[in-house]
Design an enzyme around this catalytic site. Structure first.
Site, PDB file in Angstrom:
ATOM      1  N   CYS A   1      76.915 -14.304  77.828  1.00 25.53           N
ATOM      2  CA  CYS A   1      77.506 -15.523  78.370  1.00 25.53           C
ATOM      3  C   CYS A   1      77.395 -16.608  77.314  1.00 25.53           C
ATOM      4  O   CYS A   1      76.831 -16.382  76.241  1.00 25.53           O
ATOM      5  CB  CYS A   1      76.736 -15.985  79.613  1.00 25.53           C
ATOM      6  SG  CYS A   1      76.702 -14.763  80.937  1.00 25.53           S
TER       7      CYS A   1
ATOM      8  N   GLY B   1      82.639 -15.427  77.526  1.00 17.37           N
ATOM      9  CA  GLY B   1      82.726 -15.023  78.925  1.00 17.37           C
ATOM     10  C   GLY B   1      83.907 -15.676  79.587  1.00 17.37           C
ATOM     11  O   GLY B   1      84.128 -16.881  79.435  1.00 17.37           O
TER      12      GLY B   1
ATOM     13  N   ASN C   1      71.850 -17.255  79.340  1.00 15.33           N
ATOM     14  CA  ASN C   1      72.596 -16.190  78.669  1.00 15.33           C
ATOM     15  C   ASN C   1      71.609 -15.077  78.396  1.00 15.33           C
ATOM     16  O   ASN C   1      70.575 -15.311  77.769  1.00 15.33           O
ATOM     17  CB  ASN C   1      73.177 -16.725  77.350  1.00 15.33           C
ATOM     18  CG  ASN C   1      73.727 -15.620  76.472  1.00 15.33           C
ATOM     19  OD1 ASN C   1      74.226 -14.614  76.970  1.00 15.33           O
ATOM     20  ND2 ASN C   1      73.636 -15.804  75.168  1.00 15.33           N
ATOM     21  N   GLY C   2      71.911 -13.889  78.863  1.00 16.32           N
ATOM     22  CA  GLY C   2      71.010 -12.764  78.605  1.00 16.32           C
ATOM     23  C   GLY C   2      71.019 -11.804  79.772  1.00 16.32           C
ATOM     24  O   GLY C   2      71.929 -11.818  80.604  1.00 16.32           O
TER      25      GLY C   2
ATOM     26  N   TYR D   1      80.499  -8.438  66.378  1.00 17.51           N
ATOM     27  CA  TYR D   1      81.642  -8.604  67.275  1.00 17.51           C
ATOM     28  C   TYR D   1      81.668  -9.905  68.061  1.00 17.51           C
ATOM     29  O   TYR D   1      82.696 -10.558  68.149  1.00 17.51           O
ATOM     30  CB  TYR D   1      81.667  -7.433  68.277  1.00 17.51           C
ATOM     31  CG  TYR D   1      82.685  -7.595  69.378  1.00 17.51           C
ATOM     32  CD1 TYR D   1      84.031  -7.321  69.158  1.00 17.51           C
ATOM     33  CD2 TYR D   1      82.294  -8.045  70.640  1.00 17.51           C
ATOM     34  CE1 TYR D   1      84.968  -7.486  70.171  1.00 17.51           C
ATOM     35  CE2 TYR D   1      83.233  -8.216  71.662  1.00 17.51           C
ATOM     36  CZ  TYR D   1      84.560  -7.933  71.421  1.00 17.51           C
ATOM     37  OH  TYR D   1      85.482  -8.100  72.417  1.00 17.51           O
TER      38      TYR D   1
END
Ligand code: SF4
Length: 475
Positions: free
Chosen positions: A2, A28, A100-101, A251
């Protein structure tokens, strides 16, 4: 995976959060949200892109000079509107939180909270679990006089419970902005200060756009609190071994971001150089090197330089189609590849083409792309991948969480080559990956390539995560 942002501003925080979230949109696309604080919390969240969720009317009511924002990419739960972040709680302080995670022990922690009647949970999102554990740990402190140590002491208890990756931004109502990063720093979290304003974000690109410079990284295991007078307090809550997600450089992150002091674009150039050296060993003579857009552009240029052949754009991307990797189902991904990419025939026809891609997960996208290139008249198609074979699930927040979805898990490179329809397939080595990204730095998580997970991970946790994802993908 995220994207998060946290701002303590001179004016309205939402005026920085909104453009910051747009800069993080690639992290996201499932939902977006923001909360600001001025006397009370002002929350807006919903499913869809940032520009879909927010409009001039709802932005007007998000008052306050302190705020946090989030864009979501679901890796736990089905990703419904109830899972959109941020989450808000009212005890023992008003706290709003986004992260985020991915918590490896999410299902265990959730069960404990419910069974012990500690809190009511209303979502399938691990951010809600983190928020409740923070609230429980804060309630154990002496709250008669607030000071930042109360937060830092509570976080010690939080870090003892959470296993996995987490980069967190919180508003503590009437007190300030709290951020913290997991003990291995798996997820990025960068910050900057400018003229009395502070901004934190998953990627430096969001801060760049807001006019901040001189970025610093929140250290693995570090917590930072900025009080309402814009005074910064910091504490190392946990000493862990740095293991930043190497896939961010391959990426996920934007090329104009800098993560833990390493420029993503520069890392991709070096990855191309390393892959170019691998290509030399195959003694191939392509007429042209073509990137699979957009991520592979820098690497493809370097492969072409090493091989001393032309670099050309042979695949053009429709910008209005989202990233295929983060589409929820395989059918949607294939459909999106067809809508997303088209060929420039003049660069392909009658040529030996070396395609450069960032990674191969399931192989279906690569197969589609190779089919496109062949149908445009290529004589031969070679496939170069600037990361090594992906074989192991990511349990830290990238949606490749089940062992069955990796083409490289049970197939040799020769078999993968056959399966995707390439004439030659060349992968990056693990050494090439680490050297390319880190120039000798070994502080990376490489678990999806090597199986070396930086955190505790038992079979029970792995099976729970896999079962959840399989169930959701079948639904
Ligand atoms: S397992 Fe792979 S994708 Fe997941 S955090 Fe580690 S390096 Fe990143």
């Amino acid at each position: 995976m995220c994207g998060i942002i946290g701002i303590i501003a001179k004016g309205r925080a939402i005026d920085s959060i909104y453009p910051g979230l747009i800069a993080l949109q690639h992290r996201g696309q499932d939902s977006a949200g923001a909360v600001t604080y001025e006397q009370t919390f002002h929350l807006k969240k919903g499913q869809g892109l940032v520009t879909t969720v927010f409009n001039p009317k709802n932005i007007t009511r998000l008052n306050g000079n302190i705020g946090i924002g989030h864009v979501r990419y679901p890796t736990i739960g089905p990703g419904g509107v109830e899972d959109a972040q941020p989450f808000v709680l009212t005890v023992p302080y008003g706290i709003a939180l986004a992260h985020n995670g991915n918590l490896v022990n999410y299902f265990k922690l959730k069960k404990e909270i419910i069974e012990k009647n500690l809190r009511y949970l209303n979502s399938n999102c691990d951010a809600e679990v983190i928020l409740n554990i923070l609230s429980i740990e804060l309630s154990k402190q002496d709250l008669s006089r607030f000071n930042p140590d109360i937060l830092f002491d509570a976080l010690k208890g939080v870090y003892e419970k959470l296993i996995g990756s987490f980069a967190v931004v919180c508003i503590v109502a009437g007190k300030g902005l709290l951020v913290f990063r997991d003990k291995n720093g798996i997820k990025p979290l960068v910050y900057a200060q400018n003229n009395g304003e502070y901004a934190f974000a998953s990627e430096s690109v969001a801060l760049d756009m807001l006019g901040f410079s001189d970025f610093k990284d929140v250290k693995p295991g570090e917590a930072i609190f900025i009080d309402e007078n814009k005074k910064l307090f910091s504490k190392q809550i946990y000493e862990g071994k740095k293991a930043t997600c190497i896939f961010e450089y391959v990426y996920f992150a934007r090329p104009d971001s800098v993560i833990d002091g390493i420029g993503v674009y520069e890392a991709r150039l070096r990855l191309g150089e390393e892959l170019g050296k691998e290509c030399l060993k195959f003694n191939i003579k392509p007429d042209v090197v073509v990137p699979v857009p957009d991520t592979a552009r820098g690497s493809a240029q370097m492969v072409a330089e090493v091989l001393r052949v032309k670099h050309r754009e042979g695949l053009i991307k429709n910008r209005y189609i989202h990233r295929t990797f983060i589409m929820p189902t395989q059918e949607k991904r294939i459909e999106a590849v067809r809508m997303k990419l088209n060929v420039i025939r003049s660069e392909i026809k009658n040529k030996k083409v070396l395609l450069i891609d960032d990674s191969i997960v399931r192989g279906n996208t690569s197969k589609e792309i190779i089919g496109l290139i062949r149908s445009a008249g290529a004589k031969e198609v070679y496939y170069g991948v600037y990361s090594p074979p992906l074989k192991y699930p990511c349990v830290y927040g990238i949606d490749m969480q089940t062992r069955g979805e990796f083409i490289a898990r049970n197939k040799s490179i020769e078999e993968i080559k056959e399966s995707i329809g390439a004439d030659i397939l060349i992968y990056q080595t693990v050494e090439g990956l680490i050297n390319g990204v880190g120039i000798g730095d070994r502080g990376f998580c490489t678990a999806c390539f090597t199986g070396n997970y930086p955190t505790e991970l038992n079979d029970e946790f792995m099976e729970e995560i896999e079962t959840d994802r399989i169930k959701i993908k079948r639904a």
